[in-house]
Design a protein around this motif. Structure first.
Motif, PDB file in Angstrom:
ATOM      1  N   ALA A 426       0.834  -1.210   0.000  1.00 48.71           N
ATOM      2  CA  ALA A 426       0.000   0.000   0.000  1.00 48.71           C
ATOM      3  C   ALA A 426       0.866   1.255   0.000  1.00 48.71           C
ATOM      4  N   LYS A 427       1.990   1.208   0.707  1.00 54.46           N
ATOM      5  CA  LYS A 427       2.896   2.356   0.703  1.00 54.46           C
ATOM      6  C   LYS A 427       3.478   2.558  -0.690  1.00 54.46           C
ATOM      7  N   LEU A 428       3.853   1.458  -1.361  1.00 56.24           N
ATOM      8  CA  LEU A 428       4.348   1.561  -2.731  1.00 56.24           C
ATOM      9  C   LEU A 428       3.294   2.188  -3.640  1.00 56.24           C
ATOM     10  N   GLU A 429       2.081   1.707  -3.560  1.00 54.31           N
ATOM     11  CA  GLU A 429       1.005   2.246  -4.406  1.00 54.31           C
ATOM     12  C   GLU A 429       0.792   3.725  -4.142  1.00 54.31           C
ATOM     13  N   GLY A 430       0.775   4.111  -2.866  1.00 54.51           N
ATOM     14  CA  GLY A 430       0.557   5.514  -2.531  1.00 54.51           C
ATOM     15  C   GLY A 430       1.680   6.412  -3.001  1.00 54.51           C
ATOM     16  N   CYS A 431       2.908   5.933  -2.888  1.00 51.04           N
ATOM     17  CA  CYS A 431       4.053   6.738  -3.307  1.00 51.04           C
ATOM     18  C   CYS A 431       4.141   6.865  -4.821  1.00 51.04           C
ATOM     19  N   ALA A 432       3.750   5.808  -5.542  1.00 44.48           N
ATOM     20  CA  ALA A 432       3.885   5.801  -6.996  1.00 44.48           C
ATOM     21  C   ALA A 432       2.715   6.454  -7.697  1.00 44.48           C
ATOM     22  N   ASP A 433       1.620   6.670  -6.996  1.00 47.34           N
ATOM     23  CA  ASP A 433       0.412   7.222  -7.611  1.00 47.34           C
ATOM     24  C   ASP A 433       0.703   8.573  -8.267  1.00 47.34           C
ATOM     25  N   GLY A 434       0.324   8.696  -9.534  1.00 48.44           N
ATOM     26  CA  GLY A 434       0.522   9.942 -10.262  1.00 48.44           C
ATOM     27  C   GLY A 434       1.879  10.065 -10.919  1.00 48.44           C
ATOM     28  N   LEU A 435       2.783   9.156 -10.611  1.00 48.17           N
ATOM     29  CA  LEU A 435       4.127   9.210 -11.186  1.00 48.17           C
ATOM     30  C   LEU A 435       4.419   8.014 -12.081  1.00 48.17           C
TER      31      LEU A 435
END
Length: 474
Positions: A426-435
């Motif tokens: 979930a942290k990976l998904e949140g950090c990568a969102d939009g990039l």
């Protein structure tokens, strides 16, 4: 009876780096893999930060090479990739902490290992092995100078981190004992960084500089550059210079020891216990200074348990170790960077929003009236005890006269409350969102899940090579 001389720590660490078998417990390899998941996650948005962009634009003309500058769409020479990616790893203060060294360990180790692994065609398992070795030496050196080194204002991520990165890179290059010792020693000449840089772009630069130092020290040692053996424990060693002239008195009069910080360099049982398992890493739930996390966890727990709203709160009293509060030096932060080092801001954001995300630490959001209005209600109570002696205690007083109390010894993300696999992803998904696009996120997740089986690191680096499809505008 004759006294046996204490082994020289530089020489002992060189031997351990070179000669310790690559036969780690599966739990250690899993923990190292989780550390890579976490740090790659935070590198993605970190690569889009202004400080990383400026460092990249400065370093890129210094030389092309085989190593990926994450998010930039180009490859550069290994030292410069380690520099740029180390800055990205620490730019958002969303990376892990490592207590034995009082440092952000993975933000230094992983960028150095990844940059060198690409240039050396190393495997994913080679990277995990180098990480475990580097973390152990980083911890042992940290235990030899802390807690005083950190408490007196040295940023251990920059100082101890440089030595740990050199150890990791020496392992990756498979240096012999003498050359590995030279790498460890040489790194002390590249170690520096003051806590007075907290709240500025230079703080994340410290992680990049330490990662670069590791790549350079190990590479120079491989080429035959030698170094002294008294640079950790000697007349002019790291302990006496970067702790202080009262080093011996402090060492000999210790009455309380935390995280193995004895002010002595362990040389007899360097690998026992294995610190990645016995101490572990503190993975961050929130993207700000970890010294605020026990208080933020406590506020959220009380809010969840008792159901009060922000408007119900009359006062929040935070009783915490003075060393934690000293790290949180901005009582009235003026921008996003300062907000990361503010107890008041972290607690207020947790109260008002029920969380703390990357978006809460932009310059614009740091000035929100609804957050700043809470600052006068948050009261600091420093306690002159170490963090292991005294938990962070919170008392929340409500307008109706009720009050609630809790104590938090270890934050979420520590060994006491470790992340689940779902939380890492979930942290990976949140950090990568939009990039990153969804397909690139999927490819990255697959590569990270199989890191130990990758024959080359290229499969991991390809999804994050960039350029990213957009840059965060907040």
């Amino acid at each position: 009876m004759p006294q046996h001389p204490v082994p020289n720590p530089v020489a002992a660490y060189g031997r351990w780096i070179a000669e310790t078998p690559d036969a780690w417990p599966e739990t250690a390899l899993e923990a190292a893999g989780n550390a890579f998941i976490d740090i790659v996650s935070v590198m993605i948005p970190g690569a889009a930060e202004p400080v990383t962009q400026r460092v990249f634009e400065t370093a890129a003309p210094w030389g092309a090479g085989p190593s990926t500058a994450i998010g930039q769409g180009v490859s550069i020479a290994p030292p410069w990739a380690a520099l740029v990616n180390g800055v990205a790893a620490h730019a958002l203060d969303f990376d892990d902490n490592f207590d034995p060294a009082k440092a952000h360990a993975t933000a230094v180790l992983a960028p150095a290992i990844m940059a060198l692994a690409e240039s050396e065609s190393a495997s994913g398992h080679d990277c995990l092995d180098a990480y475990i070795v580097g973390l152990q030496i980083l911890g042992r050196v940290g235990q030899g100078v802390n807690p005083v080194h950190r408490n007196r204002g040295w940023h251990a991520t920059a100082t101890v981190g440089a030595v740990g990165a050199a150890a990791a890179c020496a392992r990756l290059l498979k240096l012999d004992a003498d050359k590995a010792a030279n790498a460890v020693s040489m790194a002390t000449s590249m170690a520096g960084g003051f806590m007075s840089q907290f709240g500025t772009m230079t703080k994340p630069l410290h992680a990049g500089l330490a990662a670069k130092a590791g790549v350079m020290a190990a590479s120079l040692a491989r080429a035959g550059v030698d170094a002294g053996r008294e640079t950790l424990d000697g007349k002019n060693g790291m302990n006496r210079l970067m702790v202080g002239p009262d080093y011996e008195a402090l060492r000999d009069n210790l009455t309380h020891v935390e995280h193995g910080q004895t002010l002595r360099f362990e040389t007899e049982n360097i690998g026992e216990p294995l610190l990645i398992l016995s101490s572990g890493l503190k993975v961050k739930r929130f993207p700000n200074c970890g010294s605020a996390h026990r208080a933020m966890d406590g506020v959220l727990e009380l809010k969840r348990r008792h159901g009060f709203s922000p408007d119900d709160v009359k006062a929040v009293h935070v009783h915490a170790p003075a060393t934690h509060l000293n790290n949180l030096m901005y009582v009235n932060p003026e921008d996003g960077l300062q907000a990361k080092f503010s107890l008041e801001y972290g607690v207020a954001v947790a109260l008002v929003t029920g969380n703390a995300t990357l978006g809460d630490f932009t310059d614009e959001n740091a000035l929100r009236a609804e957050i700043r209005d809470f600052f006068p209600r948050i009261h600091r109570h420093p306690v002159d005890k170490a963090e292991g002696e005294f938990p962070t205690e919170l008392v929340v007083e409500l307008e109706d006269g009720r009050s609630f109390r809790t104590a938090v010894r270890m934050p979420v993300g520590s060994l006491a409350a470790p992340f689940t696999p779902d939380q890492y992803w979930a942290k990976l998904e949140g950090c990568a969102d939009g990039l990153l696009t969804a397909d690139r996120i999927g490819a990255l997740r697959d590569a990270l899940a199989q890191l130990g089986e990758l024959p080359l690191l290229a499969r991991l680096m390809e999804p994050i090579r960039g350029p990213f499809r957009s840059i965060r505008s907040e």
